[in-house]
Design a protein around this motif. Sequence first.
Motif, mmCIF file in Angstrom:
data_model
loop_
_atom_site.group_PDB
_atom_site.id
_atom_site.type_symbol
_atom_site.label_atom_id
_atom_site.label_comp_id
_atom_site.label_asym_id
_atom_site.label_seq_id
_atom_site.Cartn_x
_atom_site.Cartn_y
_atom_site.Cartn_z
ATOM 1 N N PRO A 132 114.954 21.833 64.681
ATOM 2 C CA PRO A 132 113.519 21.637 64.914
ATOM 3 C C PRO A 132 112.646 22.582 64.093
ATOM 4 C CG PRO A 132 114.691 21.467 66.993
ATOM 5 C CD PRO A 132 115.694 21.930 65.969
ATOM 6 N N GLU A 133 113.111 23.809 63.889
ATOM 7 C CA GLU A 133 112.340 24.745 63.066
ATOM 8 C C GLU A 133 112.335 24.325 61.607
ATOM 9 O OE1 GLU A 133 113.094 28.810 65.745
ATOM 10 O OE2 GLU A 133 114.428 28.315 64.063
ATOM 11 N N TYR A 134 113.433 23.752 61.143
ATOM 12 C CA TYR A 134 113.475 23.217 59.782
ATOM 13 C C TYR A 134 112.466 22.081 59.622
ATOM 14 C CZ TYR A 134 115.394 20.726 55.679
ATOM 15 O OH TYR A 134 115.551 20.084 54.474
ATOM 16 N N LEU A 135 112.408 21.195 60.602
ATOM 17 C CA LEU A 135 111.414 20.120 60.553
ATOM 18 C C LEU A 135 110.003 20.673 60.531
ATOM 19 C CD1 LEU A 135 112.911 17.464 63.031
ATOM 20 C CD2 LEU A 135 113.076 17.521 60.527
ATOM 21 N N GLU A 136 109.752 21.716 61.298
ATOM 22 C CA GLU A 136 108.431 22.338 61.291
ATOM 23 C C GLU A 136 108.093 22.888 59.913
ATOM 24 O OE1 GLU A 136 106.030 22.450 63.517
ATOM 25 O OE2 GLU A 136 107.188 21.249 64.928
ATOM 26 N N ALA A 137 109.078 23.485 59.243
ATOM 27 C CA ALA A 137 108.852 24.007 57.896
ATOM 28 C C ALA A 137 108.496 22.887 56.928
ATOM 29 C CB ALA A 137 110.091 24.765 57.423
ATOM 30 N N LEU A 138 109.207 21.757 57.023
ATOM 31 C CA LEU A 138 108.886 20.618 56.160
ATOM 32 C C LEU A 138 107.508 20.056 56.483
ATOM 33 C CD1 LEU A 138 112.308 18.699 56.272
ATOM 34 C CD2 LEU A 138 111.444 20.112 54.401
ATOM 35 N N ASP A 139 107.181 20.044 57.757
ATOM 36 C CA ASP A 139 105.922 19.448 58.204
ATOM 37 C C ASP A 139 104.701 20.223 57.722
ATOM 38 O OD1 ASP A 139 104.781 17.282 59.391
ATOM 39 O OD2 ASP A 139 105.138 17.909 61.458
ATOM 40 N N ILE A 147 109.047 11.726 53.723
ATOM 41 C CA ILE A 147 110.460 12.082 53.801
ATOM 42 C C ILE A 147 110.898 12.077 55.262
ATOM 43 C CG2 ILE A 147 110.561 13.410 51.676
ATOM 44 C CD1 ILE A 147 110.270 15.961 53.390
ATOM 45 N N ALA A 148 112.153 11.779 55.478
ATOM 46 C CA ALA A 148 112.755 11.820 56.805
ATOM 47 C C ALA A 148 114.092 12.532 56.687
ATOM 48 C CB ALA A 148 112.932 10.406 57.364
ATOM 49 N N ALA A 189 113.567 16.101 68.209
ATOM 50 C CA ALA A 189 112.473 16.761 67.484
ATOM 51 C C ALA A 189 111.971 15.930 66.310
ATOM 52 C CB ALA A 189 112.934 18.125 66.983
ATOM 53 N N GLY A 190 112.719 14.874 65.929
ATOM 54 C CA GLY A 190 112.236 14.001 64.870
ATOM 55 C C GLY A 190 113.229 13.640 63.787
ATOM 56 N N ALA A 191 114.451 14.181 63.836
ATOM 57 C CA ALA A 191 115.465 13.716 62.886
ATOM 58 C C ALA A 191 115.696 12.228 63.085
ATOM 59 C CB ALA A 191 116.772 14.482 63.082
ATOM 60 N N VAL A 192 115.994 11.517 62.004
ATOM 61 C CA VAL A 192 116.177 10.067 62.095
ATOM 62 C C VAL A 192 117.639 9.680 62.197
ATOM 63 C CG1 VAL A 192 114.020 9.569 60.898
ATOM 64 C CG2 VAL A 192 116.148 9.782 59.569
ATOM 65 N N GLY A 193 118.518 10.683 62.243
ATOM 66 C CA GLY A 193 119.925 10.370 62.383
ATOM 67 C C GLY A 193 120.788 11.593 62.201
ATOM 68 N N PHE A 194 122.075 11.337 62.111
ATOM 69 C CA PHE A 194 123.109 12.357 61.924
ATOM 70 C C PHE A 194 123.997 11.885 60.788
ATOM 71 C CE2 PHE A 194 127.606 13.271 62.689
ATOM 72 C CZ PHE A 194 127.614 14.657 62.759
ATOM 73 N N SER A 195 124.489 12.816 59.963
ATOM 74 C CA SER A 195 125.341 12.409 58.845
ATOM 75 C C SER A 195 126.618 13.228 58.809
ATOM 76 C CB SER A 195 124.588 12.576 57.510
ATOM 77 O OG SER A 195 124.425 13.948 57.186
ATOM 78 N N VAL A 568 108.299 12.283 58.209
ATOM 79 C CA VAL A 568 108.373 11.207 59.194
ATOM 80 C C VAL A 568 109.307 11.664 60.304
ATOM 81 C CG1 VAL A 568 109.104 8.834 59.616
ATOM 82 C CG2 VAL A 568 107.941 9.408 57.486
ATOM 83 N N ARG A 569 108.819 11.655 61.535
ATOM 84 C CA ARG A 569 109.630 12.094 62.665
ATOM 85 C C ARG A 569 110.078 10.873 63.476
ATOM 86 N NH1 ARG A 569 109.188 17.698 64.317
ATOM 87 N NH2 ARG A 569 107.624 18.831 63.100
#
Length: 576
Positions: A132-139, A147-148, A189-195, A568-569
Amino acid sequence: MAHDLIIRGGAIADGTGNKTFSGDIAIKGNTIVEVGSVSGTAAREINADGALVTPGWVDIHTHYDAQATWDTALAPSSWHGVTTAVMGNCGVGFAPAAPDKHDWLIGLMEGVEDIPGAAMTEGLTWGWESFPEYLEALDRHAYAIDIAAQVPHGAVRGYVMGERGAKNEEASDADIARMAQIVEEGVRAGAVGFSTSRTFLHKATDGEYVPGTFAKEDELFGIGHALKRAGHGVFQMTSNHKDMDKEFGWMERMARDLGVTVTFNLVQTDEAPDLWKKMLGMLDRTNAENLPVYAQVAGRPAGILMGWECTVHPFIAFPSWAELAALSPADRRTRVADPQFRTRMINETPADMTGFGLFVTRSFEKMFVLEAGDGSAPDYEPAPEQSVAAIAHAQGVKPEQIIYDAMCANGGEGLLYFPLFNYTAGAMDPIHTMLQHPRTNIGLGDGGAHCGAICDASIPTFMLTHWVKGRTRGDRLPLEFIVKRQTRDTALLYGFSDRGLIKPGLKADLNIIDLDTLAIPAPHMAHDLPANGRRLVQEAHGYTATLKSGVVTFQNGEDTGARPGGLVRGPQHTAA
């Protein structure tokens, strides 16, 4: 004014697959508000007479996880009409990230995706630990495209299990529970999947396989349950290409028992040249049950590019390469132009090589000169008689002579093309079949990755230049079909129902294209990454304009500097 922008008179391929029609498109804010004959006025109008208008391309397989922290253009994908990109594929990424694991994560990405470690070390702006903190940094950034992100198995395993995870030791029940918790937290938190990655081609710089390569089914399903609890999220898997059929059972069960959408990479390999047909048959079965299992397929052969500055080339095991490797690119080009050095090098005996390295550097029948050197477009579907082996035989010379001179072309920047996958019989017919299956999606362009070996981020453009208008060695595909396949179809795989169509109420992501002049020149090496890092790039000609959320981001190939895109979350929905 009634509208902010009107695009007048274009030939609209709206992403549905229906026949192209002539019409106007009105935009208000970031949304399409009218399509057809628009009689109102606007603050700005674009004349698209004679041009093709499509939704922006949605690219579901990229690796901009590091680049997105320092670069807001996200080229080369943005040069090719991509307006939405999904990154975090193949089980590699940068979150979660323990403070003492930054270098390890960089080594993992460098080894798997061939992104210069020095560039990531200098460019990455660490400021997070959790996903979630990584997403905040991108946001906090604005981008030329949306980007997602996906939660990567390698990073999660290393974070939870430390060295045990990095070395692919078996996960305990407690490990699996903690990994599932982290994945669920990231997806909520907004990830669109798992890889995850299960191919033996993916190794870190320390030689270890990507964490998760050998994960047992209880670990995979523990994470699948996390996606189910979160309520969304695609499970993306990069398969061991010659054993894909052995993986299909658990993917099928995950889709049936958990309702999780699963997507896996599908290519033709020389080791198992007919396996792709078997996999399409398995997809027929899941399609009949309406199970959400999909294959990602490439729009052209996965082509390794080889030149003096690339990661691999046919002379890399020759004794004289040691002299060249230590030189700057400019000094290397000067040195290889020396006729005496040429004579010495091509007559040397290379060191012994085995396995993949031997296959790529010595299979001259699969090696081609990428371009003619006259500026013409590269030929990605060359005939067998155009191979280095065939040319050398016809001229009565050693293959090394053909290779050396080809790499010395264009001032020492010439490139060879080695179609690794999807080219066993020397034609793209398997790709033609795979592209048309109802349970496949176009992907595998790997934008942002493989900086010294592959430059396939141009595939969205290639889908038009080759499959629609340029193919000469087999059947082509309809324009409307190709547009749908890389707009609405790819968008819906990840739940982005607010884009991928030219329809009122949807996001105004658009390409205006001069189809007659649309072309991709040969790739070339640039030194524009942090720490002067090198990467292969490939431009496009013929994009009159690209619009992201109603704003022109690229005009006639030039970056306007506008940055209307962002993170994109999760799935994006619209009532339209």
